[in-house]
Every structure is written in C-alpha cells, then in structure tokens.
Write an enzyme that holds these catalytic residues in place. Structure first.
Site, short mmCIF file in Angstrom:
data_model
loop_
_atom_site.label_atom_id
_atom_site.label_comp_id
_atom_site.label_asym_id
_atom_site.label_seq_id
_atom_site.Cartn_x
_atom_site.Cartn_y
_atom_site.Cartn_z
N ARG A 48 -2.23 -84.96 -32.36
CA ARG A 48 -2.97 -85.21 -31.08
C ARG A 48 -2.16 -85.33 -30.02
NH1 ARG A 48 -5.74 -89.05 -26.45
NH2 ARG A 48 -7.05 -87.76 -25.58
N GLY A 89 -23.33 -90.95 -25.95
CA GLY A 89 -24.42 -90.45 -26.63
C GLY A 89 -24.84 -90.02 -27.95
N GLU A 90 -23.94 -91.42 -28.59
CA GLU A 90 -24.59 -91.49 -29.95
C GLU A 90 -25.36 -92.81 -30.04
OE1 GLU A 90 -20.64 -91.73 -32.41
OE2 GLU A 90 -20.41 -89.84 -31.41
N LEU A 141 -20.21 -88.24 -24.40
CA LEU A 141 -20.30 -89.19 -23.21
C LEU A 141 -19.75 -90.64 -24.23
CD1 LEU A 141 -24.25 -88.65 -22.40
CD2 LEU A 141 -21.53 -87.49 -21.80
N ASN A 166 -16.20 -93.88 -22.72
CA ASN A 166 -15.65 -94.57 -22.08
C ASN A 166 -15.02 -92.85 -21.15
OD1 ASN A 166 -15.46 -96.82 -21.42
ND2 ASN A 166 -14.94 -97.12 -23.09
N ARG A 193 -13.76 -94.24 -14.17
CA ARG A 193 -13.38 -92.95 -13.35
C ARG A 193 -14.84 -92.46 -13.01
NH1 ARG A 193 -10.84 -89.74 -18.10
NH2 ARG A 193 -9.94 -91.50 -19.17
#
Ligand code: ADP
Length: 344
Positions: free
Chosen positions: A64, A302-303, A182, A184, A214
């Site tokens: 990544r 979100g999950e 959605l 952190n 944030r």
C-alpha cells in the site's frame, strides 16, 4: 500462488499472506511500536525479520502506497524508477510515503527477486474530471505547485465498486454509486460508469466528512484566525485539525459504539453533525451522478452502526434509493491489483 500484502507505516507494519485463487488468508500479522523508545524493534528491517516469513515461498508482494500524485494512475511493478518517483512525492505525503518506501526497500533487501507491486491510495481517483479536482485558487497553485484534490481510500472505494456491481448484477462500467467509507478516517466517493468522478478527501485526507479526530470541511479562514488572533503555530493548527477535532473534539471520544450509548447532548450533537455532513455529500453527489443505483456503507462505522445508517437514510429524498452494507477489504483489493499487474 501466494501473494503478500504489506502496509508499512511509520511505527507499524501490517502483513497479510493470501493463497490465490482461494483468497484464503494464510497469515496475518501486525508489528507495532517500530522505532519507538524502549521498543525491541528499532526499524522496518527488524519488523520484517520478526514476522518470520519465508519469502522464497511468496510469489509477489503488494505494498500500500499512500500517495501516487498525478503520475500513478494505476498500480505498478516496482523498479528503481518507480521508487524514485514515490520519493519525489514525499512532500505531498511526508508522513506516509517514506514509511511505505521503507517497506519496499526492506523486502527488496530480503528477497530481491520477488516482484513487488505498488498500489496507491490515490490511483482510483485519477479519473476525476478537472472541475472536480482543481481548487478555485490561482490556477498556478495547481499547475506549478501540484495543489489539487487527489482523494484517498482508493483501494476501498475500488473494492466496494466491484462488490456493489455484483450485488446489483450490473457491469462495473455501467455502475453508478455513492460509496461511503466510514471509519476513523472517512470519505465519500461518487462513482459514475465505474469511475471515480468526485470524492470528499482532497489535497490531504483532512477534507470532507467528519472523522474520528479530523474536522473535515471547515472555513479555511478559521486557520488564519487561529494563527493571527489565537497565536497558533502550524504544529498546533495541525494537531487541532487532525488529532483533536471530529467526533473526538465534539464529544470527547471517537468510538461510535460508546457515543451511541450516551444520552448527553454533546454525544447526540456529534453524531448529528457527522450524519448531516454525510447527507450533504450524498445530496451533492446525487446531482453529479444524476442516476444513483445504490448508496454503499462501509468502514467500521458504515458496516456496524445501524444508527448512523438509519439516520443518514431517514430522509425523503433518499427513501427510494437502495442502500447496501459491504464489508471493505483493502488487502484483497491490493491482491487483485497485483494479479492485474502480473498478468501484464
Ligand atoms: P480505521 O479508519 O481506523 O480503519 P475502522 O474502519 O476500523 O477505522 O472504524 C473505526 C470506527 O468504527 C470507530 O469509530 C468504531 O467506533 C466504529 N465501530 C466499530 N464497530 C462498531 C459498532 N458495532 N457500532 C458502531 N460503531 C462501530
């Protein structure tokens, strides 16, 4: 075949080994506290050593890499030139790209013959049209200073697109969705005909939705006020906006599980502000897309948060739009990108 995924951060290194085509996870390890005072692991080489991985059994390693700038529109096989280009992008991601490069360097040292592939967080958003990525600053700020919207979380949005197209039984190239990652960190993406055409994170991951700590969108003149009237230096501004704001700044914590259980006004307000911001982005992206097949919820919040999903969708305009929950898998997306690159 076996493909490893490495997410090398400044003080942590995450490693996952997949068997392909079964997609079975053979090994998953995290090394933390790299280079910290009193830590037994002082650098990324030692971190890889303590994974006890036999690299001769691995066919490829996907890394990544946070920032691919304008140069990297896709994942690439890593060579000296790619490494130099990732180095050149360090000013745009001073915390992340150097750590990502460390991971690449150490694997090269340990296993020089294994193909390594860089998968960029920004690449999925390379399809943004100019009107979405140029800020209304003097144009030279884009042309000469590279200040533009790049967008992040690209591997997650790309994965969600593939899964959503399957659920909708549509061609990816004909899929129009709004993806909401959605966690952190949080971002929204408008995907038109299978391509990212707008996204909420910008020049950095600070812009857009309300996140764990944030702030997301604020009036940029607040920064000037902090500096000129309240004597904040740039470090203090940075800490305030990135580490002390968002849900944490609003109600004192950023774990949505706890915030949902609380009955006090600040907790409720924090969730209301987050939900309203998500709705504003959905509204804007519905206009950008014109046809929306579905809204996709993903990331830890979100999950898992029924409350947040219900609150977002509890709206007259949204009531006829389908919504799905899809568990994101950025590592598996990196594996799939590696396979694409290796095929070429
Ligand atoms: P990161 O961006 O660090 O990868 P995650 O995607 O793991 O973050 O998401 C972290 C967020 O998910 C936290 O705010 C956490 O409270 C929230 N979360 C996790 N599980 C639940 C749950 N069951 N209900 C509500 N929120 C949850």
């Amino acid at each position: 075949m076996k493909i490893a995924v490495i997410n090398s951060g400044s003080s942590s290194l995450k490693f996952k080994l997949f068997e392909i085509p079964s997609e079975k996870v053979l090994c998953s390890k995290v090394v933390e506290h790299i280079g910290e005072k009193d830590s037994l692991i002082q650098n990324h080489f030692e971190a890889i050593e303590c994974l006890h991985v036999n690299f001769t059994e691995i066919d490829a390693v996907g890394h990544r890499v946070v920032h691919g700038g304008e140069r990297f529109r896709n994942s690439v096989l890593i060579d000296d030139e790619v490494i130099e280009a990732i180095k050149d992008l360090i000013p745009l991601a001073p915390l992340h790209n150097p750590a990502n490069l460390e991971g690449i360097r150490v694997v090269r040292q340990k296993a020089p013959n294994i193909p390594q592939i860089a998968v960029f967080d920004t690449a999925f958003h390379a399809t943004l049209p100019k009107e979405a990525f140029v800020y209304a600053l003097p144009y030279a700020m884009y042309e000469k200073r590279q200040i533009r919207r790049y967008g992040f979380h690209g591997t997650s949005h790309a994965y969600l697109l593939q899964k959503a197209a399957q659920l909708l039984t549509k061609d990816v190239a004909k899929t129009n969705i709004i993806t909401l990652h959605l966690g952190n960190g949080a971002s929204a993406c408008a995907i038109k005909n299978g391509k990212s055409c707008d996204t909420s994170m910008g020049f950095t991951p600070l812009e857009g939705l309300v996140m764990g700590s944030r702030c997301g969108d604020i009036d940029p003149a607040i920064v000037l006020y902090l500096q000129n009237e309240l004597d904040f230096n740039s470090d203090k501004v940075n800490t305030l906006l990135n580490k002390e704001s968002g849900l944490l700044g609003l109600c004192g914590e950023n774990d949505v599980r706890n915030i949902e259980k609380r009955k006090d006004d600040k907790a409720k307000l924090a969730l209301d502000i987050m939900v309203r911001r998500i709705q504003k982005y959905i509204g804007a992206y519905m206009v950008v897309l014109e046809n929306v097949d579905a809204i996709i919820f993903s990331g830890g919040i979100g999950e898992n948060s029924h409350y947040v999903r219900e609150s977002v969708m509890n709206n007259k305009i949204l009531k006829n739009i389908r919504s799905f929950v899809i568990k994101t898998d950025e590592e598996l997306q990196i594996v799939n990108e590696c396979l694409e690159v290796l095929k070429k």
